[in-house]
Design a protein around this motif. Structure first.
Motif, short mmCIF file in Angstrom:
data_model
loop_
_atom_site.label_atom_id
_atom_site.label_comp_id
_atom_site.label_asym_id
_atom_site.label_seq_id
_atom_site.Cartn_x
_atom_site.Cartn_y
_atom_site.Cartn_z
N LEU A 149 18.70 -1.77 0.44
CA LEU A 149 17.28 -2.22 0.33
C LEU A 149 16.36 -1.04 0.23
N GLY A 150 15.34 -1.22 -0.65
CA GLY A 150 14.44 0.06 -0.78
C GLY A 150 13.18 -0.36 -0.42
N ALA A 151 12.42 0.34 0.35
CA ALA A 151 10.96 0.23 0.77
C ALA A 151 10.19 1.30 0.49
N GLU A 152 9.01 1.07 0.23
CA GLU A 152 7.95 2.19 -0.17
C GLU A 152 6.62 1.76 -0.02
N VAL A 153 5.90 2.72 0.72
CA VAL A 153 4.51 2.74 1.19
C VAL A 153 3.59 3.86 0.39
N THR A 154 2.67 3.56 -0.32
CA THR A 154 1.71 4.46 -1.05
C THR A 154 0.34 4.54 -0.27
N LEU A 155 0.21 5.56 0.20
CA LEU A 155 -1.36 5.26 0.79
C LEU A 155 -2.30 6.07 -0.29
N PRO A 156 -3.53 5.38 -0.12
CA PRO A 156 -4.84 5.80 -1.00
C PRO A 156 -5.29 7.26 -0.65
N THR A 157 -4.37 8.22 -0.96
CA THR A 157 -5.24 9.79 -0.81
C THR A 157 -6.08 10.23 -1.90
N GLY A 158 -5.86 9.78 -3.21
CA GLY A 158 -6.53 10.32 -4.48
C GLY A 158 -8.05 9.66 -4.23
N ASP A 159 -8.94 10.10 -5.17
CA ASP A 159 -10.01 9.81 -5.62
C ASP A 159 -10.12 8.77 -6.72
N GLU A 160 -10.54 7.51 -6.31
CA GLU A 160 -10.55 6.47 -7.24
C GLU A 160 -11.37 6.72 -8.59
N LYS A 175 -12.17 9.47 -9.84
CA LYS A 175 -11.62 10.24 -10.66
C LYS A 175 -10.26 9.92 -11.11
N LEU A 176 -10.10 8.58 -11.23
CA LEU A 176 -8.75 7.90 -11.57
C LEU A 176 -7.38 8.52 -11.16
N LEU A 177 -7.60 9.09 -9.81
CA LEU A 177 -6.37 9.63 -9.04
C LEU A 177 -6.07 8.66 -7.86
N GLY A 178 -5.70 7.29 -8.17
CA GLY A 178 -5.42 6.38 -7.25
C GLY A 178 -5.92 5.05 -7.34
N ASN A 179 -5.57 4.19 -6.90
CA ASN A 179 -6.32 2.56 -6.89
C ASN A 179 -7.11 2.47 -5.85
N GLY A 180 -7.20 3.52 -4.72
CA GLY A 180 -8.07 3.12 -3.57
C GLY A 180 -7.53 2.20 -2.61
N ASP A 181 -6.19 1.63 -2.89
CA ASP A 181 -5.67 0.74 -1.70
C ASP A 181 -4.20 1.17 -1.51
N PRO A 182 -3.74 0.79 -0.58
CA PRO A 182 -2.40 1.04 -0.08
C PRO A 182 -1.56 0.08 -1.00
N THR A 183 -0.24 0.42 -1.21
CA THR A 183 0.61 -0.21 -2.00
C THR A 183 1.88 -0.27 -1.19
N TYR A 184 2.49 -1.59 -1.36
CA TYR A 184 3.73 -1.73 -0.65
C TYR A 184 4.64 -2.26 -1.38
N ARG A 185 6.02 -1.88 -1.48
CA ARG A 185 7.05 -2.30 -2.24
C ARG A 185 8.27 -2.47 -1.58
#
Length: 128
Positions: free
Chosen positions: A6-17, A19-29
């Motif tokens: 099983l694999g799980a991933e959480v990506t937090l919105p740390t970039g500047d949306e 400046k196209l450095l992230g989507n501004g939302d957390p992502t869960y996988r």
């Protein structure tokens, strides 16, 4: 031999949306890879789901097989797919559908590393 994980991933919105450095939302996988060895074949089946705020879930299904031609050299075939991701609050919104087919050669280096040389072709537009 069959292996499951099983694999799980959480990506937090740390970039500047802006400046196209992230989507501004957390992502869960969440993924559930299954691998099975049958003779010279290694077979892989990986279902998964990814969720981004304000979007419907993305559903993934990846299927692959690697045929061992020698101790270090293998031939791989794979189908990679992703469906979903429509805006949740928009009625009749359509999400993405993406299907890639691929093949290639895999050379195992010392240890657990490998180098892949391959070709991947997107067939999504051909299916619509």
């Amino acid at each position: 031999a069959t292996q499951f994980a099983l694999g799980a991933e959480v990506t937090l919105p740390t970039g500047d949306e802006e400046k196209l450095l992230g989507n501004g939302d957390p992502t869960y996988r969440l993924d559930a890879p299954l691998s099975h060895r049958a003779g010279s074949w290694n077979l892989h089946f990986v279902p998964g789901v990814r969720k981004v705020n304000d979007l419907d879930p993305y559903w993934n299904l990846n299927v692959a097989g690697v045929y061992s031609m020698t101790e270090r050299l293998g031939w791989s075939i794979e189908a990679l797919s992703q469906f979903g991701g429509a805006f949740s609050d928009v009625e009749d919104a359509e999400g993405d559908s993406d299907i890639d087919l691929g093949t290639g050669l895999r050379y195992r280096l010392q240890g657990k590393s490998a180098i892949d040389f391959g070709f991947r072709y997107n067939v999504s537009t051909k299916l619509e």
